[in-house]
Design a protein around this motif. Structure first.
Motif, PDB file in Angstrom:
ATOM      1  N   VAL A   1      51.732  79.336  -3.829  1.00  0.00           N
ATOM      2  CA  VAL A   1      51.498  78.509  -5.013  1.00  0.00           C
ATOM      3  C   VAL A   1      50.137  78.795  -5.628  1.00  0.00           C
ATOM      4  CG1 VAL A   1      51.204  76.145  -5.826  1.00  0.00           C
ATOM      5  CG2 VAL A   1      53.068  76.692  -4.264  1.00  0.00           C
ATOM      6  N   GLY A   2      49.120  78.811  -4.796  1.00  0.00           N
ATOM      7  CA  GLY A   2      47.770  79.051  -5.287  1.00  0.00           C
ATOM      8  C   GLY A   2      47.659  80.390  -5.997  1.00  0.00           C
ATOM      9  N   ALA A   3      48.241  81.414  -5.372  1.00  0.00           N
ATOM     10  CA  ALA A   3      48.178  82.753  -5.968  1.00  0.00           C
ATOM     11  C   ALA A   3      48.893  82.785  -7.316  1.00  0.00           C
ATOM     12  CB  ALA A   3      48.808  83.762  -5.009  1.00  0.00           C
ATOM     13  N   ALA A   4      50.049  82.122  -7.378  1.00  0.00           N
ATOM     14  CA  ALA A   4      50.811  82.126  -8.634  1.00  0.00           C
ATOM     15  C   ALA A   4      50.049  81.400  -9.728  1.00  0.00           C
ATOM     16  CB  ALA A   4      52.173  81.473  -8.417  1.00  0.00           C
ATOM     17  N   LEU A   5      49.407  80.278  -9.366  1.00  0.00           N
ATOM     18  CA  LEU A   5      48.624  79.540 -10.367  1.00  0.00           C
ATOM     19  C   LEU A   5      47.468  80.384 -10.879  1.00  0.00           C
ATOM     20  CD1 LEU A   5      48.560  75.913  -8.950  1.00  0.00           C
ATOM     21  CD2 LEU A   5      49.640  76.731 -11.047  1.00  0.00           C
ATOM     22  N   GLU A   6      46.893  81.136  -9.970  1.00  0.00           N
ATOM     23  CA  GLU A   6      45.788  82.004 -10.370  1.00  0.00           C
ATOM     24  C   GLU A   6      46.279  83.088 -11.329  1.00  0.00           C
ATOM     25  OE1 GLU A   6      42.558  84.370  -7.711  1.00  0.00           O
ATOM     26  OE2 GLU A   6      43.333  82.456  -6.979  1.00  0.00           O
ATOM     27  N   ARG A   7      47.485  83.612 -11.019  1.00  0.00           N
ATOM     28  CA  ARG A   7      48.045  84.690 -11.833  1.00  0.00           C
ATOM     29  C   ARG A   7      48.258  84.238 -13.270  1.00  0.00           C
ATOM     30  NH1 ARG A   7      47.922  88.783 -13.215  1.00  0.00           N
ATOM     31  NH2 ARG A   7      49.119  90.685 -12.889  1.00  0.00           N
ATOM     32  N   VAL A   8      48.637  82.960 -13.473  1.00  0.00           N
ATOM     33  CA  VAL A   8      48.859  82.471 -14.835  1.00  0.00           C
ATOM     34  C   VAL A   8      47.634  81.729 -15.368  1.00  0.00           C
ATOM     35  CG1 VAL A   8      51.353  82.311 -14.526  1.00  0.00           C
ATOM     36  CG2 VAL A   8      49.922  80.315 -14.055  1.00  0.00           C
ATOM     37  N   ALA A   9      46.518  81.853 -14.645  1.00  0.00           N
ATOM     38  CA  ALA A   9      45.239  81.262 -15.082  1.00  0.00           C
ATOM     39  C   ALA A   9      45.349  79.762 -15.297  1.00  0.00           C
ATOM     40  CB  ALA A   9      44.742  81.958 -16.356  1.00  0.00           C
ATOM     41  N   MET A  10      45.998  79.086 -14.350  1.00  0.00           N
ATOM     42  CA  MET A  10      46.158  77.634 -14.472  1.00  0.00           C
ATOM     43  C   MET A  10      45.512  76.900 -13.298  1.00  0.00           C
ATOM     44  SD  MET A  10      47.802  76.698 -17.212  1.00  0.00           S
ATOM     45  CE  MET A  10      48.591  75.145 -16.844  1.00  0.00           C
TER      46      MET A  10
ATOM     47  N   ALA B   1      56.149  78.953 -11.517  1.00  0.00           N
ATOM     48  CA  ALA B   1      57.240  78.482 -10.664  1.00  0.00           C
ATOM     49  C   ALA B   1      58.242  79.595 -10.395  1.00  0.00           C
ATOM     50  CB  ALA B   1      57.939  77.285 -11.317  1.00  0.00           C
ATOM     51  N   VAL B   2      58.462  80.455 -11.390  1.00  0.00           N
ATOM     52  CA  VAL B   2      59.363  81.600 -11.168  1.00  0.00           C
ATOM     53  C   VAL B   2      58.711  82.583 -10.195  1.00  0.00           C
ATOM     54  CG1 VAL B   2      60.533  83.539 -12.259  1.00  0.00           C
ATOM     55  CG2 VAL B   2      60.420  81.343 -13.439  1.00  0.00           C
ATOM     56  N   ALA B   3      57.419  82.822 -10.400  1.00  0.00           N
ATOM     57  CA  ALA B   3      56.729  83.814  -9.568  1.00  0.00           C
ATOM     58  C   ALA B   3      56.707  83.394  -8.105  1.00  0.00           C
ATOM     59  CB  ALA B   3      55.305  84.026 -10.089  1.00  0.00           C
ATOM     60  N   VAL B   4      56.579  82.091  -7.859  1.00  0.00           N
ATOM     61  CA  VAL B   4      56.507  81.589  -6.485  1.00  0.00           C
ATOM     62  C   VAL B   4      57.774  81.965  -5.717  1.00  0.00           C
ATOM     63  CG1 VAL B   4      56.578  79.456  -5.125  1.00  0.00           C
ATOM     64  CG2 VAL B   4      54.907  79.717  -6.933  1.00  0.00           C
TER      65      VAL B   4
ATOM     66  N   LEU C   1      54.789  64.642 -12.153  1.00  0.00           N
ATOM     67  CA  LEU C   1      54.078  65.294 -11.055  1.00  0.00           C
ATOM     68  C   LEU C   1      53.094  66.318 -11.615  1.00  0.00           C
ATOM     69  CD1 LEU C   1      56.965  65.979  -8.504  1.00  0.00           C
ATOM     70  CD2 LEU C   1      55.463  64.000  -8.675  1.00  0.00           C
ATOM     71  N   SER C   2      52.077  66.625 -10.825  1.00  0.00           N
ATOM     72  CA  SER C   2      51.137  67.644 -11.264  1.00  0.00           C
ATOM     73  C   SER C   2      51.768  69.026 -11.113  1.00  0.00           C
ATOM     74  CB  SER C   2      49.865  67.570 -10.429  1.00  0.00           C
ATOM     75  OG  SER C   2      50.116  68.057  -9.134  1.00  0.00           O
ATOM     76  N   ILE C   3      51.145  70.008 -11.710  1.00  0.00           N
ATOM     77  CA  ILE C   3      51.665  71.379 -11.602  1.00  0.00           C
ATOM     78  C   ILE C   3      51.741  71.789 -10.146  1.00  0.00           C
ATOM     79  CG2 ILE C   3      51.244  73.782 -12.220  1.00  0.00           C
ATOM     80  CD1 ILE C   3      49.723  72.806 -14.624  1.00  0.00           C
ATOM     81  N   ASP C   4      50.668  71.498  -9.412  1.00  0.00           N
ATOM     82  CA  ASP C   4      50.599  71.875  -8.012  1.00  0.00           C
ATOM     83  C   ASP C   4      51.746  71.221  -7.225  1.00  0.00           C
ATOM     84  OD1 ASP C   4      49.312  73.185  -5.826  1.00  0.00           O
ATOM     85  OD2 ASP C   4      48.672  71.187  -5.152  1.00  0.00           O
ATOM     86  N   GLU C   5      51.969  69.917  -7.483  1.00  0.00           N
ATOM     87  CA  GLU C   5      53.049  69.205  -6.778  1.00  0.00           C
ATOM     88  C   GLU C   5      54.414  69.786  -7.134  1.00  0.00           C
ATOM     89  OE1 GLU C   5      50.914  64.815  -6.428  1.00  0.00           O
ATOM     90  OE2 GLU C   5      52.027  65.385  -8.218  1.00  0.00           O
ATOM     91  N   ASN C   6      54.618  70.072  -8.422  1.00  0.00           N
ATOM     92  CA  ASN C   6      55.869  70.694  -8.845  1.00  0.00           C
ATOM     93  C   ASN C   6      56.118  72.004  -8.109  1.00  0.00           C
ATOM     94  OD1 ASN C   6      57.696  69.676 -11.049  1.00  0.00           O
ATOM     95  ND2 ASN C   6      55.715  69.166 -11.949  1.00  0.00           N
ATOM     96  N   LEU C   7      55.110  72.873  -8.151  1.00  0.00           N
ATOM     97  CA  LEU C   7      55.285  74.192  -7.559  1.00  0.00           C
ATOM     98  C   LEU C   7      55.470  74.108  -6.048  1.00  0.00           C
ATOM     99  CD1 LEU C   7      54.649  75.192 -10.351  1.00  0.00           C
ATOM    100  CD2 LEU C   7      53.087  76.852  -9.373  1.00  0.00           C
ATOM    101  N   SER C   8      54.704  73.222  -5.409  1.00  0.00           N
ATOM    102  CA  SER C   8      54.840  73.076  -3.957  1.00  0.00           C
ATOM    103  C   SER C   8      56.234  72.576  -3.604  1.00  0.00           C
ATOM    104  CB  SER C   8      53.794  72.099  -3.413  1.00  0.00           C
ATOM    105  OG  SER C   8      52.512  72.562  -3.717  1.00  0.00           O
ATOM    106  N   PHE C   9      56.747  71.657  -4.442  1.00  0.00           N
ATOM    107  CA  PHE C   9      58.089  71.125  -4.188  1.00  0.00           C
ATOM    108  C   PHE C   9      59.141  72.231  -4.268  1.00  0.00           C
ATOM    109  CE2 PHE C   9      62.042  69.487  -6.167  1.00  0.00           C
ATOM    110  CZ  PHE C   9      62.535  68.817  -5.064  1.00  0.00           C
TER     111      PHE C   9
END
Lengths: 222, 221, 57, 291
Positions: free
Chosen positions: A112-121, A144-147, A92-100
């Motif tokens: 999810v979006g905010a967390a991805l931004e925080r880790v610059a991904m 994933a932890v931050a979410v 799965l993509s990072i986004d799919e993983n985190l959303s799951f």
């Protein structure tokens, strides 16, 4: 002072080997603790115990007021654990993983979006985990932890495999967590990195806390 | 319910991307059907009258592989630990996993049904019964299988222990599904709908037991 | 006596299997009891220390 | 149930290490079992008459039916103990559960074996697929083979207790389904409807069968007592081993610390500083393992 962690005489057996041998530990809410110690000292097992992922064979342990032995679900729901395994689905993509994981934990997917931004991904959000480098996986796992917005962060070797920018991100995330009133425990060999942030420095050896030190000027007091 | 769908969708999406079941388990099912044909000679009437039994024995083999895949998705990257940490109720994760297994099994069974029509010259005398029986039996297999799959998690030898534990439990499903198909494919004069109701009871029972027991296993450290 | 072979086989299997199992139980018990100190061999009473049979919480 | 009457010498008398799992009571029971088997054989082969139809092979009943009852009793004990494991969360019941399963498996195996041997001359077949009791017993047998196999591969005692309890209970719940499915599948049972209630059996035959029940019950009790004690000793041996392992673990801690002192800069503590000797009093209250 409210206690985030109260461990009393904890014994954890890994197939009859006492990974934790009557370990005692108390940590206040809002503290940042650095756990150091040689390989096989019991650092990871301690973090797993606090996450509700280890069987307590004797003694007692409470995390954020919940009993690790009897209220495992509440304990697990309130901690965020970064482990050496990424805990991400390769296909799965990072986004799919985190959303799951967000959906499963009852958290909104908007985080999810905010967390991805925080880790610059953000740029790599649609890439499958399979194609990521070690450092990128680490960042995704951190997101994933931050979410989860945990009240207790358990970070096992968070700096491993990360570049300079990535390490700064880890430090920033720890700062975020503290500002949000969370408690952070970091097991790391990279002492210089974490030391400035730490309010407590614990030395674990042979399955017990051998020595602990309270530091002035840790981030909790900043 | 949102969590149930999330788990099921996640498993099916992983299958869609990795195609492990589609490229390995499905061909295996077809091969087994062909092998039965070879072993039982070209005597079509024998083959035809054995079709229901052969079909469901094959489904059981396929189910073992599908369940093992379903478990290994979670164990491959320590995702099972993350499932434990997620805080989601055990029965919801169980329902999602079982749903995904059932969907994959149904897809394979559809291909196999086509296979027995072509290879064994079977004919659907009662398509409604065939579909209903397949549905009930598949839910029964998927629920019991998902429960035993998670019981084998964390064991070094889970690939060998799973069939040992699961197949005796599924023996009544094999009997009931075979008899229901006997009626649906007109290979024997039995009351297929009675067998269907037994399958439904089994499915319901194992859905309930599975939901409760899965939560117990998930609580374990 | 009719069916003597069947009777010998049936009774034989039962008696031999029970005897073998009983012997294996006795031997396992002997082996284990050599490894456990005497004060822990009270079957029905629970020693006071916490790490005994039971994960009662 | 036998387990609650398991003999304890009160007041507790310490036993010699290595003396095994016998106690005075269990030894007396063992002797009674041996005598019982001898007497049962006299009644079964000498005193009772052969059946008019079945002739002498009817003497199989004195071991076949008691084996069946003993086998089912074992599994009932396992089922009850498994409920208690999940409810009371106690390893004590786990020991009972495995004892019941192991002995239940033995007697179910013996029932199947004697049934097969008895079936050949009377039903003219070793195996009858449509027989409900035969098939149900076989399925139960297989479930408990799996149960014992499963127990061997789970490392943690607590996890093993809980998960194997689930397997045992699912197996028991499955029994009525198996029963129903076999009954519908082919209701051509060859088993006689209970010969006991019909009063078809002669008085002495009935008496001998009753004696078979008593003798098998004694053997069952003897086995259960000893198997339970073995399970108990296994737990105790683990505990004893654990204490040694804990001591070793603490010694390892000392070694690690010595290492850190000898080579400051490597290993545990890079900032080996003067205040190493004493924990900071204002810090959270820690101490190493009990001295």
């Amino acid at each position: 002072m409210d206690l985030a962690v109260e461990v009393d005489q904890a014994v954890v057996l890994l197939d009859r080997f006492p990974a934790l041998a009557q370990l005692d530990l108390t940590l206040p809410v809002g503290s940042v603790s650095l756990i150091q110690g040689p390989n096989g000292a019991g650092k990871t097992t301690l973090l797993r115990l606090l996450a509700g992922l280890a069987t307590l064979d004797s003694g007692s342990a409470r995390v954020l007021g919940f009993d690790v032995a009897t209220q495992r679900r509440q304990v697990r729901a309130s901690v965020g654990m970064l482990s050496p395994d990424a805990m991400l689905y390769e296909d799965l993509s990072i986004d799919e993983n985190l959303s799951f994981w967000a959906a499963l934990g009852g958290h909104g997917t908007d985080a999810v979006g905010a967390a991805l931004e925080r880790v610059a991904m953000t740029g790599a959000a649609d890439q499958p985990v399979r194609s990521l480098s070690t450092g990128q996986r680490r960042r995704a796992a951190l997101a994933a932890v931050a979410v989860r917005r945990p009240r207790l962060w358990l970070l096992d070797e968070p700096h491993a495999g990360l570049d300079q920018a990535g390490r700064t991100i880890v430090d920033d995330l720890i700062g975020d967590a503290i500002r949000a009133g969370a408690t952070v425990i970091v097991a790391s060999h990279e002492l210089d990195r974490v030391r400035p942030l730490a309010t407590h420095v614990l030395t674990v050896a042979g399955g017990v806390v051998h020595r602990s030190e309270v530091r002035e000027g840790g981030s909790a007091h900043a | 319910m949102r969590e149930v769908w999330a788990v099921a969708r996640k498993d099916l999406r992983i299958e869609w991307r990795s195609k492990v079941v589609a490229s390995q388990v499905l061909p295996f099912a077809v091969i087994v059907l062909v092998l039965f044909g070879l072993a039982l000679d070209a005597d079509r009437s024998t083959l035809r009258s054995f079709t229901p039994g052969l079909f469901w024995v094959t489904v059981l083999f396929v189910a073992i592989l599908t369940i093992q895949r379903s478990v290994s998705i979670e164990t491959a990257s320590s995702a099972f630990e993350a499932l434990r940490l997620s805080g989601a109720a055990g029965w919801k994760i169980f329902a999602g996993k079982a749903l995904a297994v059932a969907a994959q099994l149904l897809a394979i069974e559809a291909v196999m049904l086509l296979g027995v029509v072509v290879l064994y010259r079977s004919s659907f005398e009662d398509p409604v019964l065939v579909v209903t029986a397949a549905l009930a039996a598949t839910v029964a297999i998927a629920t019991a299988g998902s429960l035993y799959g998670v019981l084998a998690v964390g064991m070094g030898v889970r690939d060998t222990i799973l069939p040992m534990l699961l197949l005796p439990i599924l023996a009544p499903v094999l009997v009931a599904a075979t008899r229901a198909f006997d009626d649906g494919l007109s290979t024997a004069a039995v009351n297929g709908w009675a067998w269907c109701s037994l399958l439904a009871c089994f499915a319901l029972l194992y859905a309930i037991i599975g939901g409760v027991a899965y939560a117990v296993v998930l609580e374990d450290a | 006596m009719t069916h003597l072979g069947y009777l010998i086989a049936g009774w034989g299997i039962v008696l031999v299997a029970m005897a073998l199992y009983a012997v294996s139980l006795a031997r396992r018990g002997r082996e284990l009891s050599a490894r456990v100190p005497a004060e822990r061999q009270r079957w029905m009473t629970t020693p006071d220390d916490a790490d005994t049979a039971g994960f009662v919480r | 149930m036998a387990i609650t009457t398991a003999p304890t010498d009160k007041p507790v008398k310490l036993v010699e290490p290595g003396s095994g799992t016998g106690s005075r009571t269990s030894r007396m029971l063992g002797v009674a079992c041996l005598v019982g088997v001898a007497v049962l054989m006299v009644f079964a082969f000498v005193l009772t008459e052969a059946d008019l139809v079945q002739q002498d092979v009817v003497r199989m009943i004195y071991i076949h039916v008691p084996s069946a009852i003993a086998g089912y009793t074992g599994f009932v004990i396992t089922a009850i103990a498994s409920v208690m494991v999940l409810w009371k969360k106690s390893l004590w019941w786990d020991i009972v559960a495995v004892a019941g399963a192991e002995i239940g498996l033995l007697f179910t195996g013996l029932m199947l074996a004697t049934g097969v041997i008895w079936g050949r001359p009377t039903w003219n077949t070793w195996w009858e697929w449509g027989d409900v009791r035969l098939m149900t017993s076989l399925m139960l047998f297989l479930v408990y083979v799996g149960y014992l196999a499963y127990r061997r591969v789970v490392p943690s005692a607590e996890v093993r207790a809980r998960r194997s309890a689930i397997i045992a209970l699912v197996g028991v719940i499955n029994v009525p389904i198996v029963n129903r499915s076999v009954e519908w599948w082919a209701s051509r049972t060859l088993h006689q409807q209970s010969s006991l209630s019909d009063g078809k059996l002669e008085d002495l035959t009935l008496f001998t069968l009753a004696m078979g029940f008593v003798v098998f019950a004694m053997i069952f009790a003897w086995m259960l007592i000893h198997r339970f004690r073995i399970g108990w000793l296994e737990v105790q041996a683990d505990t004893v081993g654990l204490q040694a392992a804990m001591a070793e673990r603490r010694a390892q801690m000392e070694a690690d610390i010595d290492d850190a002192v000898a080579h400051p800069g490597i290993g545990a503590d890079t900032n080996a500083d003067p205040n190493k000797s004493g924990p900071d009093d204002s810090g959270p209250n820690e101490r190493g393992g009990a001295a």
